[in-house]
Design an enzyme around this catalytic site. Structure first.
Site, PDB file in Angstrom:
ATOM      1  N   ASP A 321       0.858  -1.180   0.000  1.00 51.53           N
ATOM      2  CA  ASP A 321       0.000   0.000   0.000  1.00 51.53           C
ATOM      3  C   ASP A 321       0.895   1.232   0.000  1.00 51.53           C
ATOM      4  OD1 ASP A 321      -2.192   1.606   0.065  1.00 51.53           O
ATOM      5  OD2 ASP A 321      -2.747   1.177   2.138  1.00 51.53           O
ATOM      6  N   ASP A 564      -2.344  -3.050   6.470  1.00 47.84           N
ATOM      7  CA  ASP A 564      -2.542  -2.681   7.868  1.00 47.84           C
ATOM      8  C   ASP A 564      -3.981  -2.316   8.180  1.00 47.84           C
ATOM      9  OD1 ASP A 564      -2.752  -0.343   6.503  1.00 47.84           O
ATOM     10  OD2 ASP A 564      -1.233   0.757   7.639  1.00 47.84           O
ATOM     11  N   ASP A 568      -7.631  -4.309   3.649  1.00 43.89           N
ATOM     12  CA  ASP A 568      -6.604  -5.211   3.114  1.00 43.89           C
ATOM     13  C   ASP A 568      -6.878  -6.673   3.449  1.00 43.89           C
ATOM     14  OD1 ASP A 568      -5.021  -3.055   2.140  1.00 43.89           O
ATOM     15  OD2 ASP A 568      -4.266  -2.712   4.162  1.00 43.89           O
TER      16      ASP A 568
END
Length: 825
Positions: A321, A564, A568
């Site tokens: 990310d 995180d 996700d």
């Protein structure tokens, strides 16, 4: 309001639990301490029965009472009965292996238990009017708890006040985000996407949905054994099946057919069986992985599943990310740009009211709230819609003052003016995150943007809110490591693709200019093509993240995913290896294979290097074990077919195993080795081991023909065969030690000196006969022949490998997917 409900017994199934007087406490007060104590005493705490942990006793028993140890102990008893005590040397290796395994597993257990305590999930609960944080197991039935974005719902509950958006994908399999209001049920195991609410726990412990789901979820999460472990398991199973009938036939051949004395027949049979058992290989693998887990724990990395270490070593695509990985997780508002037609003071006032009425449940809103000195709202909101990763916006209804939106410009506006588009692109190209602040005029249904998330056409742009994230200091160095290691980076972000691409470029990620807006990817075929063509993906939904991971896997890649956030979770579950940041949501940490406890992505090179060190070194060391196994199996087979003497003794096999295989393999397994793991484990190991094993068989059988022709005694024939086998094993150790640095040279030399010392000092113990002139004439030329024979066999195998590669290239257009399917079996 009270009611009585009977529950299934948790901790003591043999005794019924007392009835629990149910209550619905005041959301602001919660339970009293007396009510909490009563529920704990009655067995209504949120404790789930779990007998899955390994105890010290289980670890000791699992390392001692194994199938092959049983065979070793039986052989030892038979040899003791025959008085052949000197041939019990192999037991030393068995005991040492068991002790090492026990010590390493106990150390790993202690380290992991410490990390589990540090990372144990906690929940905010209201008791006697005070908010306190307690371990989830200390919650009780009817407790009032506070759930907010990123939390996992730890027990079944009912919302008392507030609103939540919940993702129940781990429960229902659907990734839709569901609004939960007062009176709605919350299933344990689901995750809070946005909002905050107070809820009463309705079912806890073994009675909760999570308790029933968790066991199945763990089974679902269990990925297929990676190549190395699967290959070793199959090898052990095959050897375990054939070894018993093989031993019976070997003893019958030596004792009944050849007419050898019972003691000699037992010794020969024991030698052949001991040679075929890879007593240290499987244990070496388990120990190396366990030791790797301990080393990773010391580097603040929690390993949920040891097998993921091998998977991580084989990764060739890493999905990351932008926020928290490339950039610092903390955001700040760099400026608020008032658009033409609006006044700066009015915009500031409305943005401040918007932020003041929202919960600080994500980094964007935290930064927006921090931008204003006075956090109190001027106008109280009538309704609030928290940010959703599905719709990419949040909303506030200020009643007569109007409704306002904050979100991704491309999601709020069906089309924009050229000036506005250029302004957005200008800031996006600088790596800044741009959100549009707009007013909203309701058309027909006032509930649309707050209940269903459906936007009408009347969105009036008022300002652009510019956010910035600093690039992590070690980002360039980290991504340079992956580039050098041949690992491709894919940036999968919910941000604007231009913003994400600019951040990726600043971090030194190759091909960062290849970016795509995921909103344009509407079909699985679009995603499949984009996965191969682009590096940066912006405006990606949680479901698209999972689809991208799946597409990359179908293209033959081994995919690791870092994350995180709750958005996700879906992709993390589908990745070959999932890595979570401990500072992120509990959801991400719970479903991941690895958790970076310090939430520092710059530590990833060390994690990958650890995985590669373990797997590459195990693969290298495993070839030493298989030389012995293949040699013993083929030699035993020839002895059975040709009805001939098995030349080696158990003590001789044990000496070579200890000095040329066991000790060196454990030392080499601890070396640094960061090369990319390629190919299939068993095929690679067999390719390395077969030349030496075949050389040993040919030379030993050749020596037996000569000793028979010259009528050499069986004792001298055994000694000649032993020296030939030991020399080839030593030559194999030389190949494994290459490149020959100082430490490799010391190890190689020490093993040679140790072998010579054992032969000179303890010849009787290892049943080594003094060679006469005739046997010396046989041994000398065969030893010299070892070098050209070994080289010739290696050349043949190299030629076979070339032919195989050419055949694969020729067949690739027709059977390109076969290798991928075979690797997944």
């Amino acid at each position: 309001m009270t009611d009585k409900i009977k529950f299934r017994k948790q901790a003591q199934p043999e005794l019924p639990r007392p009835e629990c007087q149910r209550v619905t406490p005041d959301p602001d007060v919660g339970l009293t301490q007396a009510q909490v104590d009563e529920r704990i005493a009655g067995g209504y705490a949120n404790i789930v029965t779990d007998d899955s942990g390994l105890t010290t006793g289980k670890i000791i028993r699992s390392n001692i009472f194994t199938y092959f140890n049983m065979i070793f102990f039986i052989l030892a008893l038979v040899l003791l009965y025959e008085g052949s005590i000197n041939n019990l040397t192999f037991l030393g290796v068995v005991f040492v292996n068991a002790i090492i395994g026990i010590i390493q597993e106990l150390r790993s257990k202690r380290e992991l238990d410490k990390l589990k305590l540090v990372s144990a999930p906690v929940t905010t609960v209201i008791r006697e009017g005070r908010e306190v944080q307690v371990d989830s197991e200390q919650l009780v039935l009817d407790d009032v708890v506070i759930f907010s974005a990123g939390s996992q719902i730890c027990a079944d509950a009912v919302v008392l006040s507030g609103e939540l958006t919940v993702n129940e994908s781990l429960v229902t399999g659907e990734s839709d985000e569901i609004k939960k209001k007062s009176g709605d049920a919350l299933l344990s195991g689901s995750f809070v996407v946005s909002g905050q609410a107070k809820a009463r726990l309705d079912k806890v412990g073994d009675d909760s949905f999570a308790a029933q789901l968790s066991r199945d979820a763990k089974k679902i999460k269990k990925k297929q054994q990676p190549g190395m472990m699967k290959s070793l398991t199959r090898l052990i199973q095959v050897i375990g099946i054939i070894i018993i009938p093989f031993a019976a036939l070997m003893f019958w051949n030596q004792y009944k057919v050849l007419g050898l004395p019972e003691k000699v027949s037992v010794e020969n049979t024991a030698a052949s069986i001991i040679g075929m058992i890879p007593e240290g290989l499987y244990l070496l693998t388990s120990v190396a992985l366990a030791a790797s887990t301990v080393r990773l724990a010391r580097k603040d990395t929690l390993v949920h599943d040891m097998k993921c270490i091998e998977t991580l070593a084989r990764v060739d695509v890493l999905c990351v990310d932008k926020t928290g990985t490339i950039t610092q997780p903390e955001m700040k508002v760099s400026q608020i740009l008032t658009l033409p037609g609006e006044t700066e003071s009015e915009v500031e006032r409305r943005v401040k009211d918007f932020a003041a009425n929202m919960n600080a449940d994500n980094e964007t809103m935290k930064a927006l709230k921090a931008h204003f000195e006075d956090p109190r709202p001027e106008t109280k909101a009538v309704r609030v819609r928290g940010f959703s990763s599905a719709t990419k916006y949040s909303a506030v209804d200020l009643g007569k003052q109007g409704a306002y939106l904050l979100g991704a410009p491309e999601m709020l506006l069906s089309e924009s003016t050229e000036d506005l588009r250029q302004l957005i692109e200008e800031h996006s190209d600088q790596g800044e995150r741009v959100l549009l602040f707009a007013s909203y005029e309701f058309e027909d249904e006032k509930e649309d943007i707050f209940e269903k998330g459906n936007l009408g056409q009347v969105v009036i742009p008022m300002a652009l809110v510019i956010f910035s994230n600093a690039i992590r200091p070690q980002a360039k160095e980290t991504f340079a490591f992956f580039k050098d290691q041949g690992v491709k980076i894919k940036v999968i972000s919910g941000d604007n693709p231009r913003t994400a691409a600019k951040a990726a470029e600043k971090a030194g990620i190759p091909d960062a200019e290849k970016y795509v807006d995921a909103t344009t990817l509407r079909t699985p075929e679009d995603i499949k093509k984009a996965a191969a063509a682009y590096t940066v993906f912006g405006r990606v939904t949680p479901e698209q993240k999972r689809q991208l991971v799946r597409a990359l896997k179908k293209q033959g890649h081994t995919v690791a995913m870092t994350g995180d956030g709750v958005n996700d979770v879906l992709a993390l579950k589908d990745a070959d290896c999932s890595i979570a940041m401990a500072s992120g949501s509990e959801a991400a940490s719970n479903v991941s294979d690895l958790v970076l406890m310090n939430s520092d992505f710059s530590g990833m090179p060390q994690v990958v290097a650890e995985g590669r060190r373990v797997i590459n070194n195990i693969e290298r060391s495993a070839s030493l074990f298989l030389v012995k196994n293949i040699f013993s199996f083929v030699l035993s087979l020839i002895s059975l077919i040709s009805v001939s003497l098995y030349p080696l003794k158990p003590a001789q096999i044990s000496l070579v195993s200890a000095l040329m295989i066991g000790f060196p393999s454990f030392v080499l397994a601890l070396e640094p080795n960061e090369s990319l793991v390629k190919g299939k484990f068993l095929r690679n190991v067999l390719y390395r081991a077969l030349p030496a094993a075949l050389s040993s068989v040919i030379l030993v059988e050749w020596s037996l023909l000569f000793t028979d022709a010259f009528q050499i005694s069986p004792e001298m024939a055994s000694t000649v065969g032993f020296f030939l086998y030991a020399f080839v094993a030593y030559l194999m150790l030389y190949r494994v030690c290459r490149p020959m640095n100082v430490w490799h040279g010391i190890l190689f030399g020490a093993m040679g000196v140790g072998f010579i010392g054992a032969v000179i000092l303890f010849p009787g113990w290892f049943q080594i006969a003094r060679l006469d002139y005739r046997s010396g004439l046989i041994l000398s030329p065969l030893l010299l022949l070892t070098f050209p024979m070994d080289r010739a066999i290696h050349k043949v195998f190299a030629k076979i490998e070339q032919w195989k590669c050419k055949a694969q290239q020729w067949l690739e257009p027709y059977f390109g997917n076969l290798r991928r399917k075979d690797s997944e079996m």
